[in-house]
Scaffold this motif. Structure first.
Motif, mmCIF file in Angstrom:
data_model
loop_
_atom_site.group_PDB
_atom_site.id
_atom_site.type_symbol
_atom_site.label_atom_id
_atom_site.label_comp_id
_atom_site.label_asym_id
_atom_site.label_seq_id
_atom_site.Cartn_x
_atom_site.Cartn_y
_atom_site.Cartn_z
ATOM 1 N N ASP A 1 0.707 5.254 0.604
ATOM 2 C CA ASP A 1 -0.072 6.408 1.046
ATOM 3 C C ASP A 1 0.390 7.635 0.263
ATOM 4 O O ASP A 1 1.575 7.908 0.168
ATOM 5 C CB ASP A 1 0.119 6.657 2.538
ATOM 6 C CG ASP A 1 -0.518 5.579 3.389
ATOM 7 O OD1 ASP A 1 -1.515 4.986 2.935
ATOM 8 O OD2 ASP A 1 -0.018 5.335 4.501
ATOM 9 N N LEU A 2 -0.563 8.358 -0.256
ATOM 10 C CA LEU A 2 -0.242 9.561 -1.007
ATOM 11 C C LEU A 2 -0.586 10.802 -0.225
ATOM 12 O O LEU A 2 -1.417 10.884 0.554
ATOM 13 C CB LEU A 2 -0.969 9.584 -2.341
ATOM 14 C CG LEU A 2 -0.641 8.407 -3.265
ATOM 15 C CD1 LEU A 2 -1.518 8.474 -4.498
ATOM 16 C CD2 LEU A 2 0.814 8.441 -3.659
ATOM 17 N N VAL B 1 0.868 -1.188 0.000
ATOM 18 C CA VAL B 1 0.000 0.000 0.000
ATOM 19 C C VAL B 1 0.900 1.232 0.000
ATOM 20 O O VAL B 1 1.883 1.299 0.724
ATOM 21 C CB VAL B 1 -0.911 0.004 1.241
ATOM 22 C CG1 VAL B 1 -1.744 1.256 1.284
ATOM 23 C CG2 VAL B 1 -1.781 -1.235 1.280
#
Length: 121
Positions: A120-121, A118
């Protein structure tokens, strides 16, 4: 202890260098607290207590948020250092029994391998 240190990950743990750096940190801590003096071993033990509390907090918060009391359960540990901390963590949570699976470290690594990546932005 396995030789896993250094740029090529083939050097043993340098206990003299580790002790020297811990002594520098101990001196810095003692400089802040002029009314008391802590030994290197006391400072190191303090770091372990902080790490254990950092592991206790989410267990306590999540269990109680869901209506469970940690004291009524058995604590199962995982990860390479889980067995080193499980008794102190269980004691801090009021848990009287703990389980250390023979493959706790391997199962932790296996779980990491199965986990989704995953970002995260």
């Amino acid at each position: 202890f396995p030789a896993i240190f250094g740029q090529n990950e083939n050097l043993p743990l340098d206990t003299d260098a580790s002790r020297k750096m811990m002594q520098i940190l101990t001196d810095q801590v003692n400089a802040w607290f002029t009314d008391t003096h802590r030994s290197l071993e006391e400072i190191a033990a303090g770091f372990i207590r902080v790490a254990n509390e950092a592991m206790c907090r989410p267990i306590r918060e999540l269990s109680q948020a869901r209506g469970y009391e940690p004291q009524a359960h058995v604590l199962a540990c995982f990860g390479g250092a889980g067995a080193q901390h499980v008794c102190a963590v269980a004691r801090a949570l009021g848990i009287s029994r703990a389980v250390v699976h023979a493959y706790a470290g391997i199962l932790s690594a296996y779980g990491m391998g199965l986990a989704d990546v995953v970002v995260d932005l």
